[in-house]
Design a protein around this motif. Structure first.
Motif, short mmCIF file in Angstrom:
data_model
loop_
_atom_site.label_atom_id
_atom_site.label_comp_id
_atom_site.label_asym_id
_atom_site.label_seq_id
_atom_site.Cartn_x
_atom_site.Cartn_y
_atom_site.Cartn_z
N VAL A 229 0.74 -1.31 -0.10
CA VAL A 229 -0.15 -0.07 -0.12
C VAL A 229 0.90 1.09 -0.02
O VAL A 229 0.44 2.34 -0.06
N GLY A 230 2.20 1.26 -0.13
CA GLY A 230 3.08 2.26 -0.41
C GLY A 230 3.40 2.86 1.05
O GLY A 230 3.06 2.21 2.22
N PRO A 231 4.24 3.89 0.98
CA PRO A 231 4.85 4.55 2.35
C PRO A 231 3.74 5.27 2.89
O PRO A 231 2.75 5.85 2.30
N ASP A 232 3.96 5.74 4.08
CA ASP A 232 3.32 6.84 4.75
C ASP A 232 1.57 6.47 4.87
O ASP A 232 0.70 7.22 4.57
N VAL A 233 1.56 5.26 5.74
CA VAL A 233 0.00 4.95 5.84
C VAL A 233 -0.27 4.95 7.16
O VAL A 233 0.45 4.31 7.95
N PRO A 234 -1.42 5.58 7.65
CA PRO A 234 -1.67 5.94 8.92
C PRO A 234 -2.26 4.44 9.54
O PRO A 234 -2.78 3.29 8.71
N VAL A 235 -2.26 4.20 10.81
CA VAL A 235 -2.43 3.10 11.65
C VAL A 235 -3.80 2.41 11.11
O VAL A 235 -3.99 1.27 10.79
N ASP A 236 -4.83 3.24 11.18
CA ASP A 236 -6.16 2.77 11.19
C ASP A 236 -6.30 2.27 9.68
O ASP A 236 -7.16 1.35 9.49
N GLN A 237 -5.64 2.87 8.85
CA GLN A 237 -5.66 2.46 7.29
C GLN A 237 -5.15 1.19 7.29
O GLN A 237 -5.63 0.39 6.39
N ASP A 240 -7.84 -1.45 8.36
CA ASP A 240 -8.76 -1.55 7.44
C ASP A 240 -8.40 -2.31 6.50
O ASP A 240 -8.95 -3.29 5.85
N ALA A 241 -7.08 -1.95 5.90
CA ALA A 241 -6.75 -2.67 4.58
C ALA A 241 -6.32 -4.26 4.88
O ALA A 241 -6.62 -5.05 3.93
N GLY A 244 -9.57 -5.85 4.93
CA GLY A 244 -10.45 -5.84 3.73
C GLY A 244 -9.66 -6.97 2.51
O GLY A 244 -10.27 -7.72 1.89
N GLN B 124 -12.01 -4.42 -2.89
CA GLN B 124 -10.55 -4.65 -2.70
C GLN B 124 -10.07 -6.00 -3.70
O GLN B 124 -9.32 -6.73 -3.46
N HIS B 169 -6.02 3.88 2.33
CA HIS B 169 -5.40 2.83 1.56
C HIS B 169 -5.88 2.27 0.24
O HIS B 169 -4.98 1.83 -0.48
N LEU B 173 -3.41 2.27 -2.83
CA LEU B 173 -3.10 0.79 -3.64
C LEU B 173 -3.26 1.41 -5.04
O LEU B 173 -2.30 0.88 -6.08
N GLU B 176 -0.04 2.92 -6.20
CA GLU B 176 0.82 1.96 -6.39
C GLU B 176 0.80 0.98 -7.81
O GLU B 176 1.77 0.90 -8.43
#
Lengths: 314, 314
Positions: A229-237, A240-241, A244, B124, B169, B173, B176
């Motif tokens: 999902v790449g860099p710089d991703v918040p914890v809640d995301q 979720d991801a 998902g 997703q 996210h 994605l 990316e």
DNA sequence: GAGATACGAATGTCTAGGACAAATGCAGTT
DNA sequence: AACTGCATTTGTCCTAGACATTCGTATCTC
């Protein structure tokens, strides 16, 4: 004539509402450029007498560029384990000596080709960089290329950048080239789609994609499905991801300068919010330096071969 | 048994020195999760009475999760143009209504395939996204794919993200995937090496690579050499790099949310430091929104076809 | 009526020290 | 050599005030 008046006006506006001129930066810019939080910059000034910024018309701190450069060195040393009272306030020469000593410690015994790449970067010889990298990849194969060539090369380049021997844009350019090369290689490998995928990312504030891509490569050569999902991703995301995509594992890459207390907290938060069946893996230079340490259920990989071994055991 | 004691200990440590429990977050975590600076959180509390955090034993702010969720909504609305005094302190229902209203405004007329991609992202369904993108690229060719498919798709996804219909996210994605696809396509095209290259990048604080990659594609289909130094590049580094590579042109991508005063200042600064022979081009949604406006010698491209036209005239 | 100008309110970011828990280093003990 | 207890170091949080810039709006001019 009118042009000149306009130019002068623009210049005046620039100086007045920038608080940032060609020769000094205001505190927010310094935080951005060095990674040292504003609060810490102020408290260092109070305690150690360094940095010693000037003040602009509004009484705001204004950091000369040479102090910012010194701060970068200090940050580098603190990140590598020195305590602030040993390094904050020392002059640039001493810092470089310490850094030099620390630098030669790992002894990143670069291969001739790797050294050639660093030199080519410094000469802005993009074509040479591309060809050498491509050749190495082809000759060694993706896994050996990543572990034996790229890992030491990346850390040498990181050191060179921190030591001022390589410009930021040269390091950016290297990242771009390698990123593209690895992306291509990865997308040509087949994937076993019947396994639960691993989610790959970095925490907020962590912008280095290279480590991420290298890890992705190790998954790819084994055909293990893996979603970046790449860099710089918040914890809640991330949480979720992972739900998902029904991820079996979340793997984070943490660079040396990403090992901040806030990252450590983020890891804890993440572990708490993930389901118990989902593993959490950490890799990268900063992973083992997180304080407070993550709980034992979080697996930490110091080196790429360690991670590779773990993947083979899966 | 030992395991349980350990687990309890870890948990206690966690609660006590994190100041972050399962049901509330301390101020640094809220900054991390919402993107709202600590100073702003405190000043909103002082001025608007919201958020209204609890306090832990040390008197530190402790934000319940529902307030954090509301803050995320508020942040989205503020980013999309609402002023804080209209949205900070409103209850969650009102905020959702406002978001819903903003959402339907643009109504971008997406092609069936593009709509399919947005839906797949929300499900997703990564494989479907990849296949559809790949197919569209093959059928339309790189230039038409970028201009007719990707541009509207990216802006639809941006809107969906702002409207809360797509998670961060999911947007990451998508970036990316597209990035990888375009990188691959670009690297397969031949380049005329006898021309002065164009330097491509974004300004500090601007992290969107997608626009950059789309522009790079337009150069690539024409065989024009083009060096991407990636996003988030300081002005002095752009200057250095343009000298080092003897660039004939520096092209910056500026997204909608990147059109800040500080970006406008950076452009001025950059134009001043570049040699007179080096052109400076700006593209992206934010390029025409910069205030104060850049001088006339800086060329601004509102749309990709405009840029394509300019490239054909070179 | 459209567009420029001026003014007040709104807004984010800076400042100053003070405070304190957690991490670290060190001496002394088992 | 491993553990315990104490002192120092360190980062982050606190309050409350200040002010430049931006935004919205009312007024004025063409």
């Amino acid at each position: 004539m009118q042009f000149f008046i306009l130019a002068i006006l623009v210049n005046l506006m620039y100086v007045s509402f920038m608080s940032t001129t060609d020769t000094s930066l205001h505190i927010a810019a310094v935080e951005r450029d060095t990674g040292i939080p504003k609060d810490t910059l102020r408290v260092w000034e109070r305690r150690y007498g360094f940095p010693r910024p000037m003040r602009n018309d509004h009484g705001e701190r204004t950091y000369p560029l040479d102090q910012v450069a010194t701060l970068r060195l200090v940050k580098q040393l603190v990140d590598s384990g020195y305590r602030p009272n040993r390094v904050v306030g020392r002059d640039e020469g001493e810092l470089r000596d310490l850094l030099g000593a620390a630098e030669t410690t790992p002894g990143p015994d670069l291969s001739a080709e790797a050294q050639g790449i660093v030199d080519a970067l410094r000469r802005q010889d993009l074509a040479h960089v591309q060809e050498t990298l491509r050749g190495l990849l082809m000759r060694r194969g993706l896994e050996r290329f990543v572990i034996d060539t790229l890992a030491p090369l990346a850390s040498a380049i990181g050191d060179a950048w921190a030591g001022g021997r390589l410009a930021i844009h040269e390091e950016h350019l290297f990242s771009e080239q390698v990123d593209r090369l690895l992306s291509q290689a990865i997308s040509q490998l087949p994937v076993q789609n019947d396994r639960a995928p691993t989610l790959l990312g970095t925490l907020p504030g962590e912008l280095h994609r290279l480590g991420l891509r290298m890890v992705e490569s190790l998954f790819a050569v084994r055909g293990l499905p893996c979603i970046s999902v790449g860099p710089d991703v918040p914890v809640d995301q991330l949480v979720d991801a992972s739900r998902g995509h029904q991820a079996g594992c979340v793997a984070l890459s943490i660079s040396a300068c990403g090992a901040t207390p806030s990252a450590a907290r983020a890891v804890l938060d993440l572990r708490n919010q993930l389901s118990n069946e989902t593993m959490l893996w950490l890799g990268g230079r900063g992973a083992s330096r997180l304080r407070p340490r993550p709980p034992a259920v979080v697996e930490v990989f110091e080196t790429l071969p360690e991670l590779a071994g773990r993947l083979d055991r899966t």
